[in-house]
Structures are given as structure tokens and as C-alpha cells.
Design an enzyme around this catalytic site. Structure first.
Site, PDB file in Angstrom:
ATOM      1  CB  SER A  26      -0.627  -0.380   1.094  1.00 30.85           C
ATOM      2  OG  SER A  26      -1.876   0.894   1.172  1.00 30.85           O
ATOM      3  CG  ASP A  79      -7.001  -3.014  -3.446  1.00 24.33           C
ATOM      4  OD1 ASP A  79      -7.943  -1.863  -2.868  1.00 24.33           O
ATOM      5  OD2 ASP A  79      -5.469  -3.113  -2.823  1.00 24.33           O
ATOM      6  CG  HIS A  87      -5.915  -2.591   0.337  1.00 27.74           C
ATOM      7  ND1 HIS A  87      -5.124  -2.084  -0.938  1.00 27.74           N
ATOM      8  CD2 HIS A  87      -4.883  -2.289   1.383  1.00 27.74           C
ATOM      9  CE1 HIS A  87      -4.353  -1.108  -0.389  1.00 27.74           C
ATOM     10  NE2 HIS A  87      -3.780  -1.359   1.087  1.00 27.74           N
TER      11      HIS A  87
END
Length: 641
Positions: free
Chosen positions: A369, A559, A600
Site C-alpha cells: 500500500s 481491491d 487490499h
């Protein structure tokens, strides 16, 4: 027995935190819906896109490599099963509904600044000439404070009208953020299984300005590139019927005395990540309840570290902290930077896990991320330094950090990013970086710092109460802090505008191997929008559905937090489509096939309720990354022999 009780306690607490997050987010989304759905109030001419594929596009899509993870029980994909195309959808009749602007008043926490009329995010168009070049002037421009722009009430009316109606708008492309990605399509090399290093002949040893490399052509009408808009027809099956193996966080395993890897692996967490001593007891960021990835890789013979940096700070501050986490010493955010944004110059002191980290002793960086953005900015500072800090020191004298001096190349072998919002995310544009969410989040972080319960890494903003300071003086000082509407935060850096500034500041290093992994956990509906797949981590469903309904069709597949098109590569940098068997490429983004069904949180195992991805599947994913990094070391040793 004690270990089992510890496991259950951690899982229950994780689920409780998640449920609380959903309820808070849902309330905020309903109450502040007008603010959360930021769109342009002015009518823009959108370019209709052809949704139907041409036969040439179809062929190209099917030739795209497919991710292959080494699992204990390999699963075979039936290539004969093609996705059945849906019939053309009739456009729904448009219904006009008049909605009055929201009359809700934002309640500001007690410790919040008195009045926030100017949000930190801005509805400002970046000129194409600025996007097309990273000149010295543009770099200086981004250093200056940018005045916030107020959004008119008509924006709110339009956003609420969009929520209340089922009107289907024609697919459109945001020319500000998407046209470069359309013009910068992936290159698909032939995969012959070789591991020889293939360096682009246009790449030179000396770093050239980025304005020499960017295509300055105006955006033109194109068919929607299938590989960038929706999930591909063929994917390696990533799901597993097995329930996850729940494991408690064991004692830390030490690094092997004779590791397989010459260059250590350094993992960098993303926004709201907690690692090391700042993590809650029993919390395991990398692997969650499925596996302790650091211990797993160390047992496999790899020297591995998990960096601990601020959970909420900007990429500048996180990059500086990452440097000192490895080298050791007291964090110096820079005299110019701290004076510009109004916070303390110095932060915590790190012991240093790689004190001998220097040119000639590089590391492999793996970022999840926001961690990917942080790594890219750190690498930029190592090579070029910080021009603002250099100029400040020349003018005012004093000490300047070695990091900001630059000239430290050959300290990074590879950069691997996983679900990184290289081009930002609508989740921060329209939800996370809104005044309401900022005020709630920073107030909670300030209270946690004051009480000593959770360390969000924001003490340089004065969140920690000073010795002898009265509670009244403390609250007054916090209320007057610049944090409440600052751009020097993680929430701003995750917006598309904030990410664009980072993209303009950084550039590819011809001596580094870059690779990206991307997940998609949404699917297209009859109306052309994307909604969350069944099994998506429930705290991501709200944002996943919101991103799936944005006006720009290119950004809809996501996601749960990051759009597919944002995770693949920075919009204006070289990229090439690869798979696990492709030859290695330096100085360009090697884009792996999109991993269908991975949200994610799945990439770090932080979904205690997930039954789609097993522990072995997660560890095998990281073993595939380790194998790739070892191929790099083998290629480099052969080249230098």
C-alpha cells in the site's frame, strides 16, 4: 492452552475492531455523504469509449501472462472456459430528481480547531505542461504552500442527486489523471524463461530529467484498453476452500547467520500499519492470523526486517523514519520542512538494524500500500537529496541530515510494491481526506498519544503533552496546530493530487529492478459499475463499492481501497507486462498480472474472517517474491563476475 486462548483473544479483538470501523464509517458515509462524494460541479465534456472489444484487443488480452503461485497442491485452470460476453445493455431512462443540499452540520471534536472552512484537498487542475515535465521550476512550485479552494454547495447537490438516483452516466475518462495512463500502455515481452538482465537500450547510466522521457501528446479518443479497465478473462485460480490456519504471533525468530540473500529484505507497511514495539500485543501486521511472514522467511534462510514507521504521517516523514530505522539515530525531518508545515523538526530515536547500510551494501525493499510510495521517495532522497533542505542550510547554516545531501546511489537493489496507490485513490480523494474524517482520525490519534495507549507516530505534531503543561494549555496548543488542514499528512499523499506530486518529484533509477503486484476484488454489474466480491474484507466494502461507481471507468476495478490502474505503475513511467518466468528488466516497472479475488487486506493476511485464501497460499505468494529477488542477485553476481 495459553496459546489457544491468546489466538482466540486476538481474533475476537480483530473482528470487534473491524465491526466498529464499519459502523463508524457507515455513519460517517450516511451523515456526511454530501462531502464524501466529491465531484466537479461544472459539466465536463466526456469522451465516449467503446466498451466492446475488437478482435485484436481480445487476442491481446488472452496473451497476457497469468500469475502463478507455487502452492503445495497446484490447481489447474481450464483455459477452455472463456468468460461469456454480456449482451449490449440498453441505457436506462434518465430520471430527474431534485435533492436539496445536505443540511447536516459537521460536529467537530472538542480538541479540534475551532472552525475549518477550507479543506486540505483542492479541486485544482494540474496543467498538462506541468505533468509533462519535472523541471526545477515545477519542483520548487510543489514546495510552496497551496491555498485551499472552497467547494460550492452545488457540488454537494450534484453528489447527493447521484446517490439518490439510478441514472446511468456514459463511461468517461478523467483527462487530468487518466490520459497519461491511456497513452502509456504496457509492453508485452516474449517470455522465454531466461533470467538474463535486459536493460533498455535507451537507459543510460546518468540520470536524465524526466521531462525528456514523458510523452507530451494531447489525449485523444481511444477504445478502452481492456487490460487496464476490467479484470482479465483469464486468471490463475487464487481461491481455496480450506479455512485459514490461525496462528498466534510467536517469539521473534532471529536472522540466519548465513542467509541465502546477499541483500536483506526490508518490508515497509502502509497507512495505519503498526509494526514492532508500537503494535498491540499479539498483533501481527505481515501475515495477520495466517502466518508470521518475517519468522517464516527467516526460517527459510532469508535475512528479513519489518520496518516500523508512522501510521498516519506523510510520505516525507515516513521516508525519513525508514532511513533512520535502518541506519539508526534520531529522526531529522529537516529544518525547511518542519518550518514550512509547522511541526517539530526532530522525532524518535532508532537503534538501527542495518547500521552499515551504505552505497555498495544495498537492500531489497518490499512495500504494501502506501509503503510503496514511501520507498520511492526515500530512494529519491538517497540519490538527489532534498533541494529545499540544501537551500535552507546554505542560507541559514546549521546541520543538515546526510539523507538530504543526496549522492548515495547503489543502496537499493530492487523495489517491489504490493497494492500501492502510485496514482492515488478515490477513497482518500472523496472520503479519507475530507474534513470530517481528518478531524475524527487526528483527534483520536491525539487522544491516544496523550493517554499513551496507541502510538500513531504523530508526536512531531505536538500530540504528546509536555512536562508541566496544564490540560487547558495543552488543548489550546492542539487546537491551534496546523495538522487539521495540512497537506503534510498521509491522507493527502494518498489523494490523486498528492500522489501526482510524488510522481512528479520521483523518477526511475536505471540501476534498480521495479515490480508491482495488483489485486482486484470487485466485479462489473449490468450498469457498468463495479461492486465488491463476496468475501471482501468487510471494512473495505464501503470504499470498494464507492470506487467502483466513480465517473472515470478506468478507475472502477479495485481491491477495496486502491484502483487496479493506480496499483500497476506510476502513470508517466515506463512499464512492461511480465509473469514469473519473464526475463528481468532494470529501470522499468515490471507489471505482474492482476490477481483476481485478492483484496487490499489479503496480501498481508489481515482478514481474520477470510476463508478464500489459505495460509499456504499467502506464504507461497511471498516465496514467489523471494524467488524473484534471488534471481536478481544471481543475475547481478553473474554480471559482476
Amino acid at each position: 492452552m495459553k496459546e489457544t486462548k491468546h489466538q482466540h483473544t486476538f481474533s475476537i479483538r480483530k473482528s470487534a475492531y473491524g465491526a466498529a470501523s464499519v459502523m463508524v464509517a457507515s455513519c460517517i458515509f450516511v451523515i456526511g455523504g454530501g462531502v464524501a462524494e466529491a465531484n466537479d460541479s461544472t459539466t465536463q465534456t466526456t469522451t465516449p469509449l467503446e466498451v466492446a472489444q475488437t478482435s485484436q484487443q481480445e487476442t491481446h488480452t488472452h496473451q497476457t501472462p497469468v500469475t502463478s503461485l507455487h502452492t503445495a497442491t497446484p490447481e489447474h485452470v481450464d483455459d477452455s472456459k472463456e468468460a461469456t460476453p454480456l449482451p449490449e445493455k440498453a441505457e436506462s431512462p434518465k430520471t430527474e430528481v431534485t435533492v436539496q443540499p445536505s443540511s447536516h452540520t459537521q460536529e467537530v471534536p472538542a480538541l479540534h480547531k475551532k472552525t475549518q472552512q477550507q479543506p486540505a484537498y483542492k479541486d485544482k487542475t494540474v496543467p498538462e505542461s506541468t505533468i509533462a515535465s519535472k523541471s526545477v521550476e515545477s519542483n520548487k512550485a510543489t514546495e510552496n504552500e497551496m491555498s485551499p479552494v472552497e467547494h460550492h454547495a452545488s457540488n454537494v447537490e450534484k453528489r447527493e442527486d447521484r446517490l439518490e438516483t439510478n441514472e446511468t452516466t456514459p463511461p468517461s475518462v478523467d483527462r487530468e489523471f487518466s490520459h497519461k495512463i491511456i497513452n502509456n500502455t504496457h509492453v508485452n515481452p516474449k517470455t522465454d524463461g531466461q533470467t538474463n538482465v535486459n536493460v533498455d537500450t535507451k537507459t543510460i547510466d546518468t540520470v536524465s530529467p524526466k521531462d525528456d522521457r514523458i510523452d507530451t501528446a494531447q489525449p485523444k479518443q481511444v477504445d478502452v484498453p481492456k487490460e487496464n479497465t476490467t479484470a482479465q478473462n483469464k486468471f490463475t485460480s487464487q481461491a481455496s476452500d480450506k479455512k485459514p490456519t490461525v496462528k498466534a504471533a510467536p517469539e521473534a525468530v532471529q536472522n540466519p547467520e548465513n542467509p541465502k540473500n546477499k541483500d536483506p529484505f526490508v518490508f515497509v507497511h502502509g497507512f495505519t500499519g503498526f509494526v514492532g514495539e508500537v503494535a498491540a500485543k499479539g498483533e501481527n501486521h505481515w501475515g495477520g492470523t495466517k502466518a508470521n511472514l518475517r519468522n517464516h522467511l527467516r526460517k527459510a534462510g532469508y535475512e528479513t526486517y519489518e520496518a516500523s514507521v508512522s501510521a498516519l504521517a506523510s510520505n516525507h516523514e515516513r521516508a525519513v523514519e525508514l532511513y533512520y530505522y535502518l541506519k539508526g539515530g534520531r529522526v531529522d525531518y529537516g529544518a525547511a520542512h518542519s518550518e514550512k508545515y509547522g511541526h517539530e523538526r526532530y522525532g524518535k530515536t532508532y537503534e538501527g538494524v542495518l547500521k552499515d547500510w551504505k552505497p555498495g551494501h544495498p537492500v531489497h525493499f518490499i512495500g504494501h500500500s502506501m509503503g510503496g510510495q514511501t520507498i520511492r521517495l526515500l530512494e529519491h532522497y538517497l540519490r538527489f537529496g532534498d533541494k529545499a533542505e540544501i537551500a535552507y542550510q546554505q542560507q541559514h547554516g546549521g546541520i543538515i541530515s546526510e539523507l538530504f545531501k543526496g549522492g548515495q546511489d547503489n543502496m537499493v537493489t530492487s523495489i517491489t510494491t504490493i497494492a500501492t496507490p502510485h496514482n492515488g485513490t478515490h477513497a482518500s480523494d472523496d472520503i479519507g481526506n475530507t474534513p470530517t474524517i481528518r478531524n475524527i482520525l487526528y483527534s483520536f490519534a491525539q487522544m491516544s498519544s496523550h493517554l499513551g495507549t496507541i502510538d500513531f507516530g504523530m508526536d512531531h505534531w505536538g500530540f504528546k503533552r509536555k512536562d508541566g503543561e496544564s490540560l487547558t494549555d495543552y488543548n489550546k496548543r492542539i487546537a491551534e496546530s496546523k495538522i487539521w488542514d495540512s497537506e503534510d499528512t498521509g491522507l493527502y499523499d494518498l489523494t490523486r493530487e498528492g500522489a501526482e506530486k510524488i510522481n512528479q518529484k520521483t523518477e526511475l533509477n536505471p540501476n534498480i529492478y521495479y515490480k508491482t503486484y495488483t489485486g482486484v476484488a470487485t466485479h462489473e454489474t449490468q450498469l457498468g459499475k463495479h461492486i465488491a466480491d463476496l468475501g471482501m474484507e468487510f471494512t473495505k466494502i464501503l470504499t470498494g463499492n464507492y470506487i467502483g461507481s466513480v465517473d472515470d471507468i478506468l478507475w472502477r476495478p479495485n481491491d477495496g481501497l486502491v484502483s487496479e490502474i493506480s496499483s500497476q505503475h506510476p502513470s508517466d513511467e515506463k512499464n512492461i507486462s511480465v509473469d514469473e518466468n519473464s526475463e528481468l528488466h532494470k529501470g522499468t516497472w515490471q507489471v505482474m498480472p492482476t490477481m483476481k479475488g485478492w483484496d487490499h487486506s489479503d496480501f498481508i493476511g489481515n482478514d481474520a474472517l477470510d476463508t478464500k485464501h489459505s495460509a499456504i497460499e499467502l506464504t507461497n505468494f511471498y516465496h514467489s517474491i523471494s524467488d524473484y529477488l534471488m534471481r536478481i542477485e544471481k543475475a547481478e553476481s553473474t554480471k559482476n563476475a
